[in-house]
Motif scaffolding. Structure first.
Motif, PDB file in Angstrom:
ATOM      1  N   VAL A  31      39.422  35.497  27.167  1.00  0.00           N
ATOM      2  CA  VAL A  31      37.977  35.714  27.288  1.00  0.00           C
ATOM      3  C   VAL A  31      37.626  36.094  28.723  1.00  0.00           C
ATOM      4  CG1 VAL A  31      35.726  34.564  27.217  1.00  0.00           C
ATOM      5  CG2 VAL A  31      37.335  34.260  25.332  1.00  0.00           C
ATOM      6  N   LYS A  32      38.271  35.445  29.704  1.00  0.00           N
ATOM      7  CA  LYS A  32      37.993  35.752  31.115  1.00  0.00           C
ATOM      8  C   LYS A  32      38.306  37.206  31.447  1.00  0.00           C
ATOM      9  CE  LYS A  32      38.526  31.175  33.070  1.00  0.00           C
ATOM     10  NZ  LYS A  32      39.388  30.281  33.846  1.00  0.00           N
ATOM     11  N   GLN A  33      39.302  37.762  30.786  1.00  0.00           N
ATOM     12  CA  GLN A  33      39.650  39.161  31.032  1.00  0.00           C
ATOM     13  C   GLN A  33      38.534  40.093  30.574  1.00  0.00           C
ATOM     14  OE1 GLN A  33      43.381  39.703  29.006  1.00  0.00           O
ATOM     15  NE2 GLN A  33      44.575  38.815  30.675  1.00  0.00           N
ATOM     16  N   LYS A  34      37.826  39.703  29.533  1.00  0.00           N
ATOM     17  CA  LYS A  34      36.760  40.542  28.974  1.00  0.00           C
ATOM     18  C   LYS A  34      35.405  40.269  29.625  1.00  0.00           C
ATOM     19  CE  LYS A  34      38.842  40.939  24.409  1.00  0.00           C
ATOM     20  NZ  LYS A  34      38.694  40.672  22.995  1.00  0.00           N
ATOM     21  N   VAL A  75      31.390  34.301  30.580  1.00  0.00           N
ATOM     22  CA  VAL A  75      31.660  33.530  29.366  1.00  0.00           C
ATOM     23  C   VAL A  75      32.930  32.699  29.567  1.00  0.00           C
ATOM     24  CG1 VAL A  75      32.145  33.644  26.886  1.00  0.00           C
ATOM     25  CG2 VAL A  75      30.492  35.215  27.890  1.00  0.00           C
ATOM     26  N   GLY A  76      33.917  33.275  30.249  1.00  0.00           N
ATOM     27  CA  GLY A  76      35.138  32.530  30.545  1.00  0.00           C
ATOM     28  C   GLY A  76      34.868  31.300  31.390  1.00  0.00           C
ATOM     29  N   LEU A  77      33.974  31.446  32.360  1.00  0.00           N
ATOM     30  CA  LEU A  77      33.607  30.298  33.199  1.00  0.00           C
ATOM     31  C   LEU A  77      32.871  29.242  32.383  1.00  0.00           C
ATOM     32  CD1 LEU A  77      32.573  32.124  36.493  1.00  0.00           C
ATOM     33  CD2 LEU A  77      34.647  30.776  36.063  1.00  0.00           C
ATOM     34  N   ARG A  78      32.057  29.681  31.445  1.00  0.00           N
ATOM     35  CA  ARG A  78      31.343  28.717  30.580  1.00  0.00           C
ATOM     36  C   ARG A  78      32.335  27.972  29.690  1.00  0.00           C
ATOM     37  NH1 ARG A  78      27.522  25.388  31.115  1.00  0.00           N
ATOM     38  NH2 ARG A  78      26.114  25.207  29.363  1.00  0.00           N
ATOM     39  N   LEU A  79      33.406  28.671  29.270  1.00  0.00           N
ATOM     40  CA  LEU A  79      34.475  27.997  28.522  1.00  0.00           C
ATOM     41  C   LEU A  79      35.148  26.941  29.398  1.00  0.00           C
ATOM     42  CD1 LEU A  79      36.165  30.865  26.488  1.00  0.00           C
ATOM     43  CD2 LEU A  79      35.268  28.737  25.548  1.00  0.00           C
ATOM     44  N   ASP A  80      35.299  27.248  30.689  1.00  0.00           N
ATOM     45  CA  ASP A  80      35.844  26.250  31.614  1.00  0.00           C
ATOM     46  C   ASP A  80      34.937  25.024  31.690  1.00  0.00           C
ATOM     47  OD1 ASP A  80      38.138  27.655  32.239  1.00  0.00           O
ATOM     48  OD2 ASP A  80      37.348  28.473  34.130  1.00  0.00           O
ATOM     49  N   ILE A 127      35.634  27.925  15.697  1.00  0.00           N
ATOM     50  CA  ILE A 127      35.169  29.291  15.416  1.00  0.00           C
ATOM     51  C   ILE A 127      35.052  30.156  16.675  1.00  0.00           C
ATOM     52  CG2 ILE A 127      33.985  28.665  13.281  1.00  0.00           C
ATOM     53  CD1 ILE A 127      31.354  28.763  14.831  1.00  0.00           C
ATOM     54  N   LEU A 128      35.289  29.551  17.847  1.00  0.00           N
ATOM     55  CA  LEU A 128      35.271  30.352  19.075  1.00  0.00           C
ATOM     56  C   LEU A 128      36.448  31.315  19.053  1.00  0.00           C
ATOM     57  CD1 LEU A 128      34.526  27.625  21.773  1.00  0.00           C
ATOM     58  CD2 LEU A 128      32.901  29.167  20.661  1.00  0.00           C
ATOM     59  N   SER A 129      36.156  32.554  19.371  1.00  0.00           N
ATOM     60  CA  SER A 129      37.205  33.573  19.331  1.00  0.00           C
ATOM     61  C   SER A 129      36.917  34.648  20.372  1.00  0.00           C
ATOM     62  CB  SER A 129      37.252  34.196  17.934  1.00  0.00           C
ATOM     63  OG  SER A 129      38.057  35.339  17.924  1.00  0.00           O
ATOM     64  N   PRO A 130      37.964  35.142  21.020  1.00  0.00           N
ATOM     65  CA  PRO A 130      37.762  36.228  21.984  1.00  0.00           C
ATOM     66  C   PRO A 130      37.251  37.510  21.333  1.00  0.00           C
ATOM     67  CG  PRO A 130      40.022  35.378  22.087  1.00  0.00           C
ATOM     68  CD  PRO A 130      39.330  34.689  20.967  1.00  0.00           C
ATOM     69  N   LEU A 154      29.475  34.612  21.562  1.00  0.00           N
ATOM     70  CA  LEU A 154      30.447  33.634  22.031  1.00  0.00           C
ATOM     71  C   LEU A 154      29.797  32.661  23.005  1.00  0.00           C
ATOM     72  CD1 LEU A 154      33.324  32.539  22.093  1.00  0.00           C
ATOM     73  CD2 LEU A 154      33.881  34.301  23.796  1.00  0.00           C
ATOM     74  N   LEU A 155      29.003  33.185  23.928  1.00  0.00           N
ATOM     75  CA  LEU A 155      28.307  32.328  24.891  1.00  0.00           C
ATOM     76  C   LEU A 155      27.374  31.351  24.182  1.00  0.00           C
ATOM     77  CD1 LEU A 155      27.759  31.632  27.848  1.00  0.00           C
ATOM     78  CD2 LEU A 155      25.979  33.401  27.831  1.00  0.00           C
ATOM     79  N   GLU A 156      26.676  31.830  23.169  1.00  0.00           N
ATOM     80  CA  GLU A 156      25.773  30.968  22.394  1.00  0.00           C
ATOM     81  C   GLU A 156      26.548  29.835  21.728  1.00  0.00           C
ATOM     82  OE1 GLU A 156      23.464  31.665  18.302  1.00  0.00           O
ATOM     83  OE2 GLU A 156      22.780  32.997  19.912  1.00  0.00           O
ATOM     84  N   LYS A 157      27.694  30.148  21.139  1.00  0.00           N
ATOM     85  CA  LYS A 157      28.505  29.134  20.457  1.00  0.00           C
ATOM     86  C   LYS A 157      29.118  28.142  21.450  1.00  0.00           C
ATOM     87  CE  LYS A 157      29.445  31.934  16.375  1.00  0.00           C
ATOM     88  NZ  LYS A 157      28.351  31.343  15.639  1.00  0.00           N
ATOM     89  N   VAL A 158      29.519  28.638  22.612  1.00  0.00           N
ATOM     90  CA  VAL A 158      30.045  27.752  23.657  1.00  0.00           C
ATOM     91  C   VAL A 158      28.956  26.794  24.116  1.00  0.00           C
ATOM     92  CG1 VAL A 158      30.937  27.656  26.020  1.00  0.00           C
ATOM     93  CG2 VAL A 158      31.867  29.332  24.412  1.00  0.00           C
ATOM     94  N   ASN A 159      27.744  27.312  24.322  1.00  0.00           N
ATOM     95  CA  ASN A 159      26.623  26.461  24.743  1.00  0.00           C
ATOM     96  C   ASN A 159      26.293  25.405  23.690  1.00  0.00           C
ATOM     97  OD1 ASN A 159      26.267  27.592  27.276  1.00  0.00           O
ATOM     98  ND2 ASN A 159      24.870  29.161  26.514  1.00  0.00           N
ATOM     99  N   GLU A 160      26.370  25.771  22.415  1.00  0.00           N
ATOM    100  CA  GLU A 160      26.141  24.797  21.344  1.00  0.00           C
ATOM    101  C   GLU A 160      27.207  23.698  21.391  1.00  0.00           C
ATOM    102  OE1 GLU A 160      26.136  27.056  17.704  1.00  0.00           O
ATOM    103  OE2 GLU A 160      24.257  28.063  18.192  1.00  0.00           O
ATOM    104  N   ALA A 161      28.448  24.078  21.622  1.00  0.00           N
ATOM    105  CA  ALA A 161      29.533  23.096  21.703  1.00  0.00           C
ATOM    106  C   ALA A 161      29.331  22.175  22.901  1.00  0.00           C
ATOM    107  CB  ALA A 161      30.885  23.798  21.776  1.00  0.00           C
TER     108      ALA A 161
END
Length: 168
Positions: free
Chosen positions: A55-58, A62-67, A123-126, A133-140
């Protein structure tokens, strides 16, 4: 009383061996619940770590939010691993039975929130669009924060149940 039995059944369905915080199984039941929650949290963290690099490559933001999600999951894992009450195997704990239903409610709620968080992480996927993806990460992350809060409440309840046991 039937509510307590329903809660015990619900929890024991998700946590094999759970008996409902009787004095002779109090610490064992606590350990079983924490172990089940920890396994879900660790599996979610591993999943986040796996997709994070691609995800960070793309999309770096969003990659930082995953962190951020990974760090929050680590914090919750640490809460589950530590506890400020100890079991003395030579002596059964005095348990304030009046607080057991509240502990059961906290456990049921924790299992529900942790399962929902795990489902969000799965369900998170690159391949998702960055915004989605950002919305789903924020929900998590929101669910993980709720879990952390519930864990702190649960620990306080357990401490209260063990230290404020009614005198016989």
């Amino acid at each position: 009383m039937s509510n307590v039995l329903e809660l015990v059944e619900k929890i024991s369905g998700a946590v094999p061996g759970f008996t409902g915080y009787k004095a002779n199984t109090f610490f064992q039941d606590d350990k079983l619940v924490r172990k089940r929650l920890l396994s879900l949290v660790d599996e979610a963290r591993i999943r986040v770590e796996r997709i994070s690099a691609s995800v960070k490559q793309k999309n770096v933001s969003v990659g930082l939010r995953l962190d951020d999600l990974r760090i929050e999951l680590l914090k919750v894992a640490q809460l589950l691993k530590r506890y400020s009450y100890t079991s003395n195997t030579n002596k059964l704990p005095n348990v304030n039975e009046e607080l057991v239903p509240k502990i059961l409610e906290e456990d049921a709620q924790l299992l529900t929130y942790t399962s929902r968080m795990f489902e969000k992480v799965i369900i998170l996927s690159p391949t998702l669009e960055p915004k989605e993806l950002l919305e789903k990460v924020n929900e998590a992350i929101t669910l993980v924060n709720e879990i952390e809060s519930l864990l702190r409440e649960r620990e306080n309840l357990i401490l209260k149940a063990l230290t404020a046991a009614p005198k016989q």
